[in-house]
Design a protein around this motif. Structure first.
Motif, PDB file in Angstrom:
ATOM      1  N   VAL A 160       1.176  -1.219   0.061  1.00 12.71           N
ATOM      2  CA  VAL A 160       0.067   0.030   0.028  1.00 12.71           C
ATOM      3  C   VAL A 160       0.817   1.163   0.175  1.00 12.71           C
ATOM      4  O   VAL A 160       1.827   1.294   0.530  1.00 12.71           O
TER       5      VAL A 160
ATOM      6  N   PRO B 274      -3.409  -6.333   2.369  1.00  6.52           N
ATOM      7  CA  PRO B 274      -2.379  -5.206   3.144  1.00  6.52           C
ATOM      8  C   PRO B 274      -1.531  -5.931   3.761  1.00  6.52           C
ATOM      9  O   PRO B 274      -1.411  -6.597   4.789  1.00  6.52           O
TER      10      PRO B 274
ATOM     11  N   SER C 164      -2.293  -0.914  -4.257  1.00  5.20           N
ATOM     12  CA  SER C 164      -2.712   0.049  -4.051  1.00  5.20           C
ATOM     13  C   SER C 164      -1.923   1.049  -3.449  1.00  5.20           C
ATOM     14  O   SER C 164      -1.224   1.208  -3.205  1.00  5.20           O
TER      15      SER C 164
ATOM     16  N   LEU D 133      -9.068  -1.249  -1.201  1.00 11.82           N
ATOM     17  CA  LEU D 133      -8.608  -2.324  -1.306  1.00 11.82           C
ATOM     18  C   LEU D 133      -8.688  -3.473  -1.536  1.00 11.82           C
ATOM     19  O   LEU D 133     -10.366  -3.482  -1.047  1.00 11.82           O
TER      20      LEU D 133
END
Length: 518
Positions: free
Chosen positions: A259, A289, A405, A430
């Motif tokens: 991310v 993530p 992301s 996400l």
């Protein structure tokens, strides 16, 4: 009274008949399927009979796709059973089964029912842009079934992932062998029963045993395509097994998703997304993530706010297959200088019971093993990025590049997304956008190759077959070779493809000279 189907001692109304009623031109097949649904005593006879199989093979892609689309209704009818079958220590909330499995799977089935036939339709190649030397040739590109497709299911999403793959393979006209993951047998059984109840013959879709030997035997016997959703190490073993038969493969493997936080990012939205990604499905999500890439100016403030939110989250149960690997990676990271910002990590509890609070590891660097590993647990590693270029390099250098992301202003985030060498990039979100049935899904590097889902995933279940027909008597390549052919053809090459008007005109003059000589 409506016809009813017997399923494990319970009567279930087969809404699937509605889907068959709109399929044109298959009256005999529809009648056979109605008998299949109505009378449990003839189920085995009909499902294995050559008559039903022959009728299925005669269906057009439009008819197959409509039948596949009707399976959504059958899944709805058995949704309570499916929710119960998907319950596990990692899936304790029924809402997660509805939102992450049933809704996107039914949407994908409806997508195939409405759009599948158009995607699979023959593509005619006519006069437009046809090379001059193919005058009179008309071609059609057909999409034909590959043959037998082996789908190797996964435990973390036992309905959506194998369900879409099976549906696309069936819609394309293939025979399918589904090998469920250990623990996903009941969910897979109900899924297959829904396909059968809607008219897919039993020998067209076969449910294998969940034991590894079932996959090994199927591959050794020979299949035309293997679709695996699993870990990278499993992918290596499957590819090794497939080498002797040269079976084609689609590998949907693990991730270590990053991310990237840009200046101006909405911190509230970012933290909410990270909280969701670390808790959803017990964080057993390949595109969850795993790395948070932050520049120094925002690092400390963001980590403090994230620490406050994550400290309120309850523990989850890590899958037995992932516990040891996660514990080893975390131990290595802590020994190498990473910091546990929440202070709630208990390695013994993880190893022995699988219970684990979300873990926020700060000061992780690229040389830490956990920064490039497929972690199936609620672990978020915070990594410093000098600038945007450095963040992009960190993503593209990771062996796992399934998704990423980017959080920040739309224009800047889009520019960063276009530079990332991953399969899917979501901006200011996400996980959720990847459930769109119109989108393909696949990774790069050790995250696999090939795609499933979307139009590209449907076409991946087929082979291209070209049929070309020449009209008229003109066939210059069939006549005997003449002395002037080289000069004329060389001139044609220059006239058609030379760089600039003068060179093309010179090619025309060359053709004229060769004709005069002839």
């Amino acid at each position: 009274m409506p016809a009813r189907r017997v399923s494990e001692g319970r009567n279930v109304a087969p809404r699937s008949r509605v889907g068959l009623a709109v399929v044109p031109g298959i009256g005999e097949y529809r009648h056979a399927v109605k008998r299949f649904v109505r009378d449990a005593r003839v189920t085995k006879v009909l499902a294995t009979s050559a008559t039903v199989a022959s009728m299925w093979n005669q269906l057009s892609s439009r008819q197959r796709c409509r039948i596949v689309g009707s399976i959504a209704g059958a899944l709805c009818d058995r949704s309570d059973e499916l929710i119960q079958a998907c319950a596990s220590p990692q899936r304790t909330d029924p809402v997660e089964t509805i939102t992450s499995e049933l809704l996107p799977l039914c949407a994908a089935l409806k997508f195939l029912g409405k759009r599948g036939a158009k995607i699979l339709a023959p593509r005619r190649v006519g006069m437009s842009n046809r090379p001059a030397w193919l005058l009179g040739v008309h071609s059609v590109v057909h999409r034909v079934p590959l043959g037998t497709v082996l789908v190797l299911g996964t435990w973390n999403y036992p309905l959506l992932l194998p369900g879409v793959q099976v549906a696309q393979a069936i819609a394309a006209g293939n025979r399918v062998r589904l090998k469920p993951a250990l623990g996903a047998q009941r969910a897979s059984q109900i899924l297959v029963e829904c396909f059968h109840a809607c008219g897919v013959p039993a020998d067209q879709l076969v449910l294998l045993d969940s034991d590894t030997s079932a996959a090994v035997n199927a591959i050794s016997e020979g299949v035309d395509l293997i679709v695996l959703t699993g870990a990278a190490e499993t992918g290596r073993k499957v590819l090794e097994s497939a080498a002797p038969t040269l079976s084609a493969s689609i590998m949907e493997l693990s991730g270590c998703d990053a991310v990237i936080v840009l200046p101006g990012a909405d911190e509230q939205r970012l933290i909410a997304a990270l909280r969701f990604g670390l808790s959803f499905n017990a964080s057993a999500t390949c595109i969850g993530p795993r790395r948070l890439l932050v520049q120094a100016a925002n690092h400390e403030v963001l980590v403090e706010r994230l620490t406050t939110v994550l400290a309120e989250m309850p523990p989850v149960i890590v899958h037995p297959a992932a516990r040891r690997g996660v514990a080893d990676l975390v131990a290595q990271a802590l020994a190498a200088g990473a910091v546990d910002r929440l202070g709630r990590y208990d390695p013994m509890q993880l190893r022995e019971q699988g219970a684990m609070y979300p873990l926020l590891l700060d000061r992780v660097t690229a040389d830490h093993a956990i920064a490039s590993a497929d972690v199936f647990a609620p672990v978020l590693s915070v990594m410093g990025a000098r600038d945007i270029d450095h963040a992009v390099d960190l993503v593209n250098a990771c062996p796992y590049r399934l998704a990423a992301s980017v959080f920040g202003p739309a224009a800047e985030a889009t520019g960063v997304a276009e530079r990332l060498d991953v399969g899917t990039v979501t901006i200011n979100d996400l996980i959720a956008p990847t459930a769109d049935p119109r989108l393909p899904f696949g990774g790069r590097g050790q995250s696999g190759f090939g795609v499933t889902r979307g139009p590209e995933g449907l076409l991946a279940m087929t082979a291209a077959k070209v049929i070309s027909r020449r009209r008229g008597s003109l066939a210059p390549h069939l006549r005997p070779r003449a002395a002037s052919d080289q000069e004329m053809l060389h001139g044609a090459l220059q006239m058609l493809h030379g760089a600039g008007f003068q060179k093309r005109f010179a090619g025309l003059r060359r053709i004229v000279r060769s004709v005069k000589k002839t």
